[in-house]
Enzyme design. Structure first.
Site, mmCIF file in Angstrom:
data_model
loop_
_atom_site.group_PDB
_atom_site.id
_atom_site.type_symbol
_atom_site.label_atom_id
_atom_site.label_comp_id
_atom_site.label_asym_id
_atom_site.label_seq_id
_atom_site.Cartn_x
_atom_site.Cartn_y
_atom_site.Cartn_z
ATOM 1 N N LYS A 157 0.868 -1.179 0.000
ATOM 2 C CA LYS A 157 0.000 0.000 0.000
ATOM 3 C C LYS A 157 0.903 1.227 0.000
ATOM 4 C CE LYS A 157 -1.322 3.028 2.720
ATOM 5 N NZ LYS A 157 -1.457 4.223 1.861
ATOM 6 N N PRO A 158 0.958 1.935 -1.137
ATOM 7 C CA PRO A 158 1.783 3.155 -1.178
ATOM 8 C C PRO A 158 1.067 4.331 -0.516
ATOM 9 C CG PRO A 158 0.756 2.773 -3.315
ATOM 10 C CD PRO A 158 0.306 1.645 -2.420
ATOM 11 N N GLU A 232 11.298 0.779 9.240
ATOM 12 C CA GLU A 232 12.251 1.819 8.801
ATOM 13 C C GLU A 232 11.597 3.150 9.098
ATOM 14 O OE1 GLU A 232 15.232 1.500 7.732
ATOM 15 O OE2 GLU A 232 15.428 -0.578 7.116
ATOM 16 N N CYS A 266 14.657 10.642 5.283
ATOM 17 C CA CYS A 266 14.847 10.204 6.673
ATOM 18 C C CYS A 266 16.305 10.336 7.108
ATOM 19 C CB CYS A 266 14.393 8.763 6.806
ATOM 20 S SG CYS A 266 15.170 7.700 5.585
ATOM 21 N N GLU A 366 12.075 15.632 14.238
ATOM 22 C CA GLU A 366 12.525 15.437 12.859
ATOM 23 C C GLU A 366 12.087 16.639 12.014
ATOM 24 O OE1 GLU A 366 10.630 12.164 10.763
ATOM 25 O OE2 GLU A 366 12.450 11.848 9.595
HETATM 26 P P1 NAP Z 1 3.691 8.325 7.519
HETATM 27 O O1 NAP Z 1 2.698 9.385 7.811
HETATM 28 O O2 NAP Z 1 4.068 7.415 8.627
HETATM 29 O O3 NAP Z 1 3.102 7.516 6.281
HETATM 30 C C1 NAP Z 1 3.809 6.458 5.706
HETATM 31 C C2 NAP Z 1 2.836 5.435 5.168
HETATM 32 O O4 NAP Z 1 2.077 4.923 6.267
HETATM 33 C C3 NAP Z 1 1.845 5.971 4.165
HETATM 34 O O5 NAP Z 1 1.622 4.991 3.188
HETATM 35 C C4 NAP Z 1 0.603 6.195 5.019
HETATM 36 O O6 NAP Z 1 -0.577 6.078 4.254
HETATM 37 C C5 NAP Z 1 0.691 5.048 5.986
HETATM 38 N N1 NAP Z 1 -0.009 5.260 7.253
HETATM 39 C C6 NAP Z 1 -0.350 6.417 7.854
HETATM 40 N N2 NAP Z 1 -0.986 6.173 9.033
HETATM 41 C C7 NAP Z 1 -1.037 4.825 9.157
HETATM 42 C C8 NAP Z 1 -1.579 3.952 10.155
HETATM 43 N N3 NAP Z 1 -2.159 4.423 11.259
HETATM 44 N N4 NAP Z 1 -1.465 2.630 9.954
HETATM 45 C C9 NAP Z 1 -0.866 2.134 8.852
HETATM 46 N N5 NAP Z 1 -0.356 2.909 7.876
HETATM 47 C C10 NAP Z 1 -0.437 4.237 8.034
HETATM 48 O O7 NAP Z 1 5.054 8.922 6.983
HETATM 49 P P2 NAP Z 1 5.286 9.876 5.737
HETATM 50 O O8 NAP Z 1 5.003 11.265 6.177
HETATM 51 O O9 NAP Z 1 4.621 9.371 4.522
HETATM 52 O O10 NAP Z 1 6.848 9.652 5.492
HETATM 53 C C11 NAP Z 1 7.804 10.371 6.144
HETATM 54 C C12 NAP Z 1 8.393 9.555 7.297
HETATM 55 O O11 NAP Z 1 8.995 8.376 6.772
HETATM 56 C C13 NAP Z 1 9.493 10.309 7.993
HETATM 57 O O12 NAP Z 1 9.371 10.145 9.378
HETATM 58 C C14 NAP Z 1 10.744 9.638 7.462
HETATM 59 O O13 NAP Z 1 11.871 9.762 8.289
HETATM 60 C C15 NAP Z 1 10.305 8.218 7.316
HETATM 61 N N6 NAP Z 1 11.174 7.475 6.378
HETATM 62 C C16 NAP Z 1 12.008 6.526 6.889
HETATM 63 C C17 NAP Z 1 12.868 5.834 6.043
HETATM 64 C C18 NAP Z 1 13.817 4.790 6.574
HETATM 65 O O14 NAP Z 1 14.348 4.034 5.770
HETATM 66 N N7 NAP Z 1 14.033 4.708 7.868
HETATM 67 C C19 NAP Z 1 12.840 6.093 4.669
HETATM 68 C C20 NAP Z 1 11.964 7.060 4.181
HETATM 69 C C21 NAP Z 1 11.121 7.734 5.060
HETATM 70 P P3 NAP Z 1 -1.476 7.343 3.882
HETATM 71 O O15 NAP Z 1 -0.649 8.565 4.112
HETATM 72 O O16 NAP Z 1 -1.797 7.123 2.462
HETATM 73 O O17 NAP Z 1 -2.643 7.269 4.765
#
Ligand code: NAP
Length: 462
Positions: A157-158, A232, A266, A366
């Site tokens: 799921k993207p 991650e 990240c 962050e």
């Molecule tokens: P996010 O809000 O956590 O969302 C990531 C994914 O999770 C999206 O597909 C989102 O779907 C889904 N999601 C949101 N709430 C959820 C829930 N309650 N249950 C299950 N899935 C849920 O993060 P983001 O803002 O997209 O990405 C930025 C974050 O990713 C930053 O904190 C960054 O550091 C981290 N990151 C980490 C790495 C690593 O390798 N460690 C790499 C890249 C990014 P929807 O938004 O479509 O609802």
């Protein structure tokens, strides 16, 4: 009735495409199909799985321009970075196409003459992935490639901001000959689909890249069915410049690491810690270089910094900047915004903040944006204490020409990834991942396939 959501270009607000929301019934049916397909896919021999992955990689390479542009349109990053992400994403498929053939077991000398003891590795089952918007291609292939190589089936799921790249990559996987139920994509909001994934008895592993709070929620939800999990999560990378650093190298590497993807990665350095004897010189050179960055639509050729992904991200950055200034920080350059709430685009001029201290939000939370706060330190011990002083432990960087200082910092920084005079340490062949609240597990390298395998021990009494 079928519902849809709209994907917009964050540089213009322009509508790109309507995407169909997967209903609960459709997600559950896909999970069941993936579970059934596992029975046959897990028996396909490793060389055949490898060949199918290689074919997928070739097809993605053949569509490099199209996918690179798609990434730029839905994510906003400059086209050179979009194309670079396609190469990076393919490198994971290439790497795990090879690793599929190197899943070894072992034999153990028996404790009785009649016993033959064997350890074999088997695929874990169906894997469900949830990916973020900041690397819509690479965060998916970094999971899908090792899962498929191991013999697992895979469903993703993207993020709703950037599903188009994933949808296209999955189409190409099918075109390469990987069966439809072996690699699948569903679309919709994270909380709902995440819960369907974690509740399903057909899923044996969750692999997630995204924010730390969501990672924690997913882990809690995995407990009832005791699923394996790779997390991650967020980072808040420190970047230390020691007094004996090559300052020109440090500036050039920091610019690349900090402003890639408009600071929305990240592993972006978020806290620049500079030794007091060189802080003025470093800041002067750094600010000069930052002023050369060009903000705008990633499809325009000379643009090096794209938009912020959405209003929520923009508001968080502006709030961190206001907080820092209200507590005594100074703006060395930037802090200018171009945004339009109605159209839905948000740009921030690359910003350098000086005289920053630990009481400011920018040093604790962050930062997902083109903002570089600089703080000074006196001793290396003090730098390590500041660097380690958050719950995060993903990436850290330092610059020094001294071997002794380098060894000290390498060994004392509590981070999964450490760059020594290197602002770009990532790659398909290395184990990527975080310590502390930045995650559990590693992706990439030798380590990246292990989480998709079960270890089975067979004792044969002959
Ligand atoms: P996010 O809000 O956590 O969302 C990531 C994914 O999770 C999206 O597909 C989102 O779907 C889904 N999601 C949101 N709430 C959820 C829930 N309650 N249950 C299950 N899935 C849920 O993060 P983001 O803002 O997209 O990405 C930025 C974050 O990713 C930053 O904190 C960054 O550091 C981290 N990151 C980490 C790495 C690593 O390798 N460690 C790499 C890249 C990014 P929807 O938004 O479509 O609802």
């Amino acid at each position: 009735m079928m519902s849809t959501f709209t994907v917009n270009n964050p540089a213009t607000g322009e509508e790109l495409q309507e995407v169909i929301v997967s209903s609960n019934e459709e997600v559950l049916a896909a999970l069941k199909a993936g579970h059934t397909a596992f029975k046959t896919w897990s028996k396909v021999n490793a060389h055949k799985r490898s060949a199918l992955l290689s074919k997928w990689a070739d097809l993605v390479r053949a569509h490099r321009e199209e996918i690179g542009e798609l990434i730029t349109r839905e994510n906003g990053k400059p086209l050179a970075e979009g194309l670079g992400e396609v190469d990076y994403a393919v490198s994971y498929i290439d790497w795990y196409a090879e690793e599929a053939k190197r899943i070894y077991g072992r034999t153990i000398p028996g404790h009785q003459e009649s016993k033959r003891l064997t350890v074999i590795k088997q695929p874990i089952g169906q894997v469900a992935a949830i990916t973020p918007w900041n690397f819509p291609a690479a965060m998916m292939t970094r999971k899908a490639a090792p899962a498929l190589a191991a013999g697992c089936t895979f469903i993703v799921k993207p993020a709703e901001e950037t599903p188009l790249t994933t949808i296209r990559l999955i189409e190409l996987a099918h075109e390469a000959g990987i069966p439809k139920d072996v690699v699948q994509c569903v679309n919709g909001d994270g909380p709902r689909i995440g819960k369907l994934f974690t509740d399903s008895p057909y899923v044996r592993k969750i692999t997630f890249t995204g924010s730390t709070p969501v990672g924690k929620e997913l882990l809690r939800n995995c407990a009832d069915t005791l699923k394996h999990a790779t997390m991650e999560l967020g980072g808040h990378a420190p970047l230390i410049v020691a007094e004996d650093a090559d300052l020109d190298l440090a500036v050039q590497q920091t610019i690349n690491a900090k402003f890639r993807n408009a600071g929305q990665t990240c592993v972006c350095p978020n806290r620049l810690l500079v030794q007091d004897s060189v802080v003025d010189k470093f800041t002067e050179k750094f600010v000069e270089a930052v002023k050369h960055l060009k903000v705008g639509n990633g499809l325009d050729q000379d643009v090096t910094v794209g938009p912020i992904i959405n209003k929520k991200g923009f508001d968080k950055i502006v709030n961190q900047l206001e907080d820092a200034v209200s507590k005594g920080a100074d703006i060395a350059c930037g802090n200018e915004y171009d945004y339009n709430d109605e159209k839905g685009y948000y740009f921030i001029q690359p910003t350098v903040v000086v005289d920053v201290n630990d009481t400011m939000k920018i040093m604790q939370e962050e930062t997902f944006g083109p903002v570089a706060p600089i703080t000074r330190f006196h001793t290396l011990e003090e730098a390590v204490e500041i660097a380690n002083g958050t719950p995060y432990g993903l990436a850290a960087y330092f610059f020094t020409e001294s071997y002794k200082t380098g060894v000290y910092l390498s060994e004392n920084l509590e981070f999964g990834i450490v760059g020594w005079n290197d602002g770009a340490p990532s790659g398909a062949h290395i184990p990527f991942g975080g310590m502390k609240e930045s995650g559990i597990g590693r992706e990439g390298g030798l380590e990246g396939i292990e989480p998709y395998l079960e270890t089975k021990y067979i004792s044969t009494n002959i």
